[in-house]
Design a protein around this motif. Structure first.
Motif, PDB file in Angstrom:
ATOM      1  N   GLY A   1       0.808  -1.217   0.000  1.00  0.00           N
ATOM      2  CA  GLY A   1       0.000   0.000   0.000  1.00  0.00           C
ATOM      3  C   GLY A   1       0.836   1.259   0.000  1.00  0.00           C
ATOM      4  N   VAL A   2       1.896   1.280   0.806  1.00  0.00           N
ATOM      5  CA  VAL A   2       2.783   2.447   0.869  1.00  0.00           C
ATOM      6  C   VAL A   2       3.518   2.634  -0.457  1.00  0.00           C
ATOM      7  CG1 VAL A   2       4.866   3.366   1.941  1.00  0.00           C
ATOM      8  CG2 VAL A   2       3.035   2.445   3.367  1.00  0.00           C
ATOM      9  N   GLN A   3       3.987   1.524  -1.060  1.00  0.00           N
ATOM     10  CA  GLN A   3       4.669   1.626  -2.354  1.00  0.00           C
ATOM     11  C   GLN A   3       3.757   2.240  -3.407  1.00  0.00           C
ATOM     12  OE1 GLN A   3       5.971  -2.348  -3.277  1.00  0.00           O
ATOM     13  NE2 GLN A   3       7.926  -2.114  -2.225  1.00  0.00           N
TER      14      GLN A   3
ATOM     15  N   SER B   1      -4.173 -12.036  -2.851  1.00  0.00           N
ATOM     16  CA  SER B   1      -5.367 -11.199  -2.774  1.00  0.00           C
ATOM     17  C   SER B   1      -5.080  -9.899  -2.026  1.00  0.00           C
ATOM     18  CB  SER B   1      -6.499 -11.957  -2.082  1.00  0.00           C
ATOM     19  OG  SER B   1      -6.771 -13.171  -2.743  1.00  0.00           O
ATOM     20  N   VAL B   2      -4.329 -10.015  -0.940  1.00  0.00           N
ATOM     21  CA  VAL B   2      -3.992  -8.850  -0.133  1.00  0.00           C
ATOM     22  C   VAL B   2      -3.157  -7.860  -0.935  1.00  0.00           C
ATOM     23  CG1 VAL B   2      -2.556  -8.090   1.806  1.00  0.00           C
ATOM     24  CG2 VAL B   2      -4.221  -9.929   2.125  1.00  0.00           C
ATOM     25  N   ILE B   3      -2.214  -8.361  -1.711  1.00  0.00           N
ATOM     26  CA  ILE B   3      -1.355  -7.487  -2.513  1.00  0.00           C
ATOM     27  C   ILE B   3      -2.181  -6.696  -3.516  1.00  0.00           C
ATOM     28  CG2 ILE B   3       0.396  -7.516  -4.345  1.00  0.00           C
ATOM     29  CD1 ILE B   3       1.814  -9.725  -2.797  1.00  0.00           C
ATOM     30  N   ILE B   4      -3.124  -7.354  -4.169  1.00  0.00           N
ATOM     31  CA  ILE B   4      -3.957  -6.675  -5.162  1.00  0.00           C
ATOM     32  C   ILE B   4      -4.823  -5.605  -4.504  1.00  0.00           C
ATOM     33  CG2 ILE B   4      -5.847  -6.977  -6.804  1.00  0.00           C
ATOM     34  CD1 ILE B   4      -4.707  -9.742  -7.441  1.00  0.00           C
ATOM     35  N   VAL B   5      -5.465  -5.964  -3.393  1.00  0.00           N
ATOM     36  CA  VAL B   5      -6.325  -5.003  -2.696  1.00  0.00           C
ATOM     37  C   VAL B   5      -5.514  -3.827  -2.161  1.00  0.00           C
ATOM     38  CG1 VAL B   5      -7.818  -4.664  -0.686  1.00  0.00           C
ATOM     39  CG2 VAL B   5      -8.070  -6.714  -2.097  1.00  0.00           C
TER      40      VAL B   5
ATOM     41  N   ILE C   1      -5.769  -3.818   8.300  1.00  0.00           N
ATOM     42  CA  ILE C   1      -7.103  -4.325   8.601  1.00  0.00           C
ATOM     43  C   ILE C   1      -7.633  -5.167   7.445  1.00  0.00           C
ATOM     44  CG2 ILE C   1      -9.493  -3.653   9.049  1.00  0.00           C
ATOM     45  CD1 ILE C   1      -8.402  -1.198  10.505  1.00  0.00           C
ATOM     46  N   PHE C   2      -7.523  -4.611   6.222  1.00  0.00           N
ATOM     47  CA  PHE C   2      -7.984  -5.366   5.049  1.00  0.00           C
ATOM     48  C   PHE C   2      -7.227  -6.688   4.924  1.00  0.00           C
ATOM     49  CE2 PHE C   2      -9.366  -1.161   3.129  1.00  0.00           C
ATOM     50  CZ  PHE C   2     -10.712  -1.441   3.264  1.00  0.00           C
ATOM     51  N   GLY C   3      -5.912  -6.629   5.188  1.00  0.00           N
ATOM     52  CA  GLY C   3      -5.094  -7.828   5.051  1.00  0.00           C
ATOM     53  C   GLY C   3      -5.517  -8.937   5.989  1.00  0.00           C
ATOM     54  N   ILE C   4      -5.738  -8.595   7.255  1.00  0.00           N
ATOM     55  CA  ILE C   4      -6.150  -9.600   8.242  1.00  0.00           C
ATOM     56  C   ILE C   4      -7.523 -10.174   7.890  1.00  0.00           C
ATOM     57  CG2 ILE C   4      -6.736  -9.956  10.673  1.00  0.00           C
ATOM     58  CD1 ILE C   4      -3.759  -9.657  10.148  1.00  0.00           C
TER      59      ILE C   4
END
Length: 449
Positions: free
Chosen positions: A331-333, A396-400, A433-436
């Protein structure tokens, strides 16, 4: 040989100040550059610096004060009378004078302006105080060289000499009509090679880049960068020439903006400085830490709702920090790239195509990292299904996270909010939060608990 500021020199200056040996001080600091004088001010006490300001020539000390950190300059100004401050402002261009005055109370500002000897200089300063600090009007200086199209070359040279006495550095000569509307610029080469009786209207260049007085500093910076300008004229809505912005002023603005964005990205308030007091730094950091804490408590609550899953598959717990860290980093990147692009005006085209691009990048990175996770899981005996579950969740987490990191800065910019705020704890916390949530939801689906 370069002037060197040593401990012995500082000690010598302090001793001379204590002894009130003005003659020796003036002799020691004669012809010392104002930047070196500013460095000396940094090394001595505020009271000692104030003594030197009152003793030395205002032409030197005014420039030295401009080199100082705002807090130190403000402390020194607090020890000067309105008349003494006015003496410093008499030696400065209007843009620098406004920077001085903006650090004073309204009451002191009025007293200082009343004490300025040059009435035209005082009027220009009052006018500039009305503009937003980071607008073209707030950044410009009124001092410039302007010529009329109706003048002859010989008459133009005489009048330029008179104007140039009040201009620190002549970057450009601007041509105006009888109502002071900016109509072009004048090449010094053309001026020097033209016949003395020639009219300026016959030799001036009608093509000139300019900015409106209400344009933002960012717009000015982009224009000067695009066309490699050393100075740019500033006009009002009617095209009347008001002033100019020079490259040194816009570089200071860019540096201040970069410092502000860096602090915001790090989760600090915009005004935080390294030498602030403990209480000031605490106030700058605490709100963002509270935001991070709230986000973490949200993640804890999500994990609590999957308490049964952890009893059946306790090994899921071991991969929780990994998923959260990947979400935050991605997300930061993504947000950092978008914020940089927005600052440079490089974010163009369709939003949907940009989001599709981020999905593609996320797929490639997610598959690569997923393979590594599966390999790690199999080597250390976590089993094929669990390893695949973690890898799928991470993909999935990386895409979101990439989509959130891309969309949020663009949305903030569209709403008129500085997008740099998105690169700090805001993005990191939301993606944690989204990741968890994604991790445990997919684990429940794939592992069947």
């Amino acid at each position: 040989m370069a002037f060197e500021i040593t401990e012995d020199l500082i000690e010598q200056i302090e001793n001379l100040i204590e002894a009130r040996n003005d003659v020796a001080i003036l002799e020691l600091l004669d012809e010392v550059h104002h930047a070196d004088i500013a460095e000396i001010f940094d090394e001595i006490t505020t009271e000692e610096a104030t003594y030197l300001v009152k003793l030395l020539d205002s032409e030197t000390t005014s420039e030295a004060l401009m080199e100082l950190d705002e807090d130190l300059r403000e402390d020194i100004l607090d020890n000067l009378s309105p008349q003494e401050i006015a003496d410093e402002l008499n030696e400065l261009d209007t843009d620098d004078a406004v920077d001085f005055l903006s650090e004073l109370s309204d009451e002191i500002q009025k007293q200082v302006i009343d004490a300025i000897e040059d009435e035209e200089h005082a009027r220009d300063i009052v006018e500039m105080l009305l503009y937003e600090e980071d607008s073209a009007g707030g950044l410009m200086a009124k001092e410039l060289v302007r010529v009329r199209e109706t003048w002859t070359v010989a008459g133009c040279v005489r009048k330029m000499r008179a104007q140039a006495q009040n201009v620190t550095r002549v970057h450009s000569v601007y041509v105006v009509d009888k109502k002071d509307h900016l109509i072009g610029r004048l090449s010094l080469k053309d001026l020097l090679t033209a016949e003395a009786k020639s009219k300026i209207s016959d030799i001036y260049i009608p093509n000139v880049d300019s900015v409106n007085v209400h344009d933002s500093g960012e717009d000015v910076a982009r224009l000067m960068q695009k066309y490699d300008l050393e100075a740019v004229p500033v006009t009002n809505d009617s095209g009347v020439l008001l002033g100019r912005i020079t490259i040194d002023d816009i570089l200071d603005f860019i540096r201040d903006e970069a410092d502000e964005d860096y602090r915001m990205a790090a989760g600090l308030s915009q005004s935080a400085e390294a030498d602030d007091t403990t209480w000031e730094l605490t106030r700058a950091r605490l709100p963002w830490l509270v935001l991070g804490l709230v986000g973490s408590l949200g993640a804890v609550n999500i994990m609590k709702s999957f308490e049964g899953a952890l009893q059946v598959h306790p090994e899921l717990f071991f991969f929780t920090p990994l998923v959260a860290a990947v979400a935050g980093n991605v997300g930061v990147q993504s947000s950092a790239i978008i914020v940089q692009g927005l600052a440079n005006d490089n974010v163009t085209g369709s939003l949907w195509l940009r989001l599709l691009k981020e999905i593609s990048i996320g797929l490639i990175n997610g598959i690569a990292l997923g393979i590594l996770v599966i390999t790690f899981g199999l080597i250390f005996g976590f089993g094929w299904m669990l390893s695949l579950t973690v890898a799928t969740a991470m993909l999935s987490v990386i895409i979101v996270a990439a989509l959130v990191g891309t969309f949020v800065p663009i949305l903030l910019n569209w709403k008129g909010i500085d997008p740099a705020i998105a690169t700090g704890p805001f993005i990191t916390t939301s993606n944690d939060i989204f990741g968890i949530l994604i991790y445990f939801s997919l684990a429940k689906l794939m592992l069947g608990f």
